[in-house]
Enzyme design. Structure first.
Site: not given
Length: 616
Positions: A152-153, A187, A208, A210, A314, A320
């Site tokens: 989600p980030f 993780n 997401s 990589d 980020r 970025r």
């Protein structure tokens, strides 16, 4: 019995006359070929050059069959979900609904739309069509089951919303079964796949950047049954900053270079089509002796400095890296080191000058928009279309009093936005006319991921202990080409000791979505592509290399400071006491490192190869 020969791209497979929906629309002639659905208006006035008369299958995610809620309507309906490119290049969702009304009874019209839906889905999935036999739903295999993991980030905090707005509707239209879980910490994905019951899934897909796929790969290879686990097909739907592997998948699929939402939609379309490729993996041994596995790259010097030092930007998304590169050029450093490699027996052909890749349009959103608030449930937050104990909102068609369970012919799908009728037209309901073939295996009931209904569950056993080093693996294949780190190398290795600006070891073609470091690389070419830049290069020349890398023709510049080699294994020994070393964009311990290619060890969900990305 031998399979039927492949059909030519222009050979008509089906042809027929259909009405429109809403009913006051024109009469249409449809022709289905292996590459496209051709649409021509017949009445009230035939078109010599039909507008919007060609629907390439590369733009189709799936199709559905429907029936009218009016008891007196004997017609059956056939809907195609498409994602054509708009005038400005971006994709937009569109639906085309056709009315089969040539027969007197609903059953006969239903059989006709069923035939068209089956043929179209077979073409999308790469299932051979019988030459002279009836096209029936029994031709379709059981729909694949995918485990989707979303960070989600990722993507400036928009990954979850983009997944729900774009990925989930599209894969539902394609009839794919899925279980989507939101990861909660670093993780987390690795821990999930370490105990996953592999037999319950046909693939694991990360939504997401990589980094999440790096966790999945190392989790699969850190299992006692790693030889079976690593064969699990992996896929990536890009919602991160770099999206290197997604850029390579996009190119393999024949699409123009893309970033941001366009890249996500392209990769989602390819996932819906099905198909996979063998994937080379890199076994990386770090200075402490711990080992991790890479599908992307090992970087040292300028590129790894930019990657890690730009983390504080980020929120800018892919911009970025542009800002980080500008700062890196302003404070250009050199690093003393020793690079050794085992040359490949046959090197891939380098691209000829002037034949690089087209450049992707940059994503210049420097001011991030605030992420919409999303309500989260505790523990493993998840969404699923599988028959599991998960309460999920029903999808209802506009103007319909009751919710619709799904629209795709395989039994699950989103609503038909804006395509549910006009004045005087009865609303349509999905027609579940494609049950599982009688001889196909039944999908087993999935076991729980974790306790606590109403959470959706997937199957985990006891987790093995996690090594102390981040990303370290205790299982996996033997590195037969590598002597112990620190031991002398065999005589057939090449060694150079230089002052470097950067060193990059990369497997696929792309370093990020719009940066092509190894344009001639393939997913299964069996080599790692080494690129390095020696000291003495000017900032202007380095900038020229980086700009040319956006087109993939930097190796054709003839820059004397730029080197390239294809290798089966390599060793890097930094002689500078301080520096940054990354594996797949993840920071690892600094010091000597060595790696070996394991050809075709993994499997990557890529979709079919396109014209631009076809591997010879």
């Amino acid at each position: 019995m031998a399979p039927p020969p492949p059909l030519a791209a222009s050979t008509p497979i089906l042809h027929g006359e259909f009405g429109s929906y809403p009913a006051h629309g024109p009469r249409l002639a449809l022709t289905l070929t292996a590459q496209a659905l051709h649409i021509q208006r017949l009445r009230p006035k035939p078109e010599a050059r039909p507008r919007d008369g060609l629907v390439p299958l590369a733009e189709v995610s799936g199709c559905g069959t429907l029936q009218s809620r009016s008891p007196s309507d004997t017609a059956a309906y056939f809907c195609v979900y498409t994602y054509p490119r708009g005038r400005r290049g971006g994709r937009r969702r569109a639906t085309r609904t056709f009315r089969a009304d040539g027969a007197a009874t609903y059953e006969e019209n239903r059989a006709e739309v069923q035939r068209w839906a089956t043929a179209l889905m077979c073409l999308l999935r790469g299932v051979p069509l019988p030459g002279d036999q009836e096209i029936t739903p029994e031709l379709l295999p059981r729909r694949p089951r995918l485990l989707l993991l979303v960070n989600p980030f990722g993507g400036r905090g928009l990954a979850w919303q983009r997944c729900m707005d774009h990925v989930v509707p599209m894969i539902s239209e394609a009839g794919l079964s899925f279980n989507l879980i939101q990861t909660e910490r670093q993780n987390h994905a690795r821990e999930l796949v370490q105990g996953l019951s592999l037999s319950e899934w046909e693939g694991i897909v990360t939504v997401s950047g990589d980094g999440l796929l790096y966790e999945v790969l190392n989790g699969l290879l850190d299992r006692p049954d790693w030889e079976e686990a690593v064969r699990m097909p992996m896929g990536v739907l890009p919602c991160g900053s770099g999206n290197a592997l997604a850029g390579a998948v996009n190119h393999h699929g024949g699409f123009e270079p893309a970033v941001g939402l366009d890249l996500l939609l392209n990769c989602s379309l390819l996932l819906c089509r099905g198909g996979s490729q063998p994937l080379d993996l890199l076994s990386v041994t770090l200075a402490s002796g711990t080992r991790c596995f890479s599908f992307l790259s090992v970087a040292w010097g300028f590129l790894s400095d930019v990657d890690i030092h730009s983390e504080r930007f980020r929120a800018l998304g892919s911009a970025r890296f542009t800002l980080g590169a500008a700062l890196g050029l302003a404070t250009l450093h050199t690093y003393r080191g020793r690079l050794s490699y085992l040359p490949a027996t046959t090197e891939p052909a380098l691209p000829t000058p002037g034949h690089g890749l087209p450049r992707a349009k940059s994503e210049l959103a420097l001011a991030p928009a605030p992420a919409p608030a999303v309500a989260h449930s505790p523990l493993h937050r998840s969404v699923s279309d599988l028959p599991l104990p998960l309460p999920q909102p029903a999808l209802a068609s506009p103007g319909s009093p009751e919710p619709l369970p799904g629209l795709s012919i395989n039994g699950g799908g989103p609503e038909l936005t804006g395509d549910w009728g006009g004045a005087g037209d009865a609303p349509l309901s999905p027609d579940p006319l494609l049950p599982s073939p009688p001889n196909s295996p039944k999908a087993p009931k999935l076991s729980p991921i974790t306790e606590g209904p109403p959470e959706m569950q997937a199957s985990l056993g006891p987790l093995p202990p996690t090594p102390g080093a981040p990303g370290a693996s205790t299982w996996g294949p033997t590195d037969h080409l590598l002597p112990p780190l620190g031991s002398p190398l065999p005589p057939d290795w090449v060694t150079m000791e230089e002052d470097f600006v950067l060193m990059l070891a990369i497997l696929p073609s792309h370093l990020c979505a719009d940066l092509v470091a190894a344009p001639h690389a393939r997913f299964d070419d069996g080599v790692v592509h080494l690129c390095w830049v020696r000291s003495g290069i000017s900032r202007t020349a380095l900038l020229r290399i980086l700009l040319a890398m956006e087109h993939g023709n930097h190796l054709s510049l003839g820059c004397p400071h730029l080197g390239y080699a294809a290798a089966r294994a390599f060793r890097l020994e930094p002689l500078t006491p301080r520096g940054v070393l990354t594996v797949d964009g993840e920071l690892v311990e600094y010091g000597p490192v060595q790696a070996q290619v394991h050809p075709s060890l993994g499997t990557l969900l890529t979709g079919p190869a396109g014209r631009m990305g076809h591997n010879p």
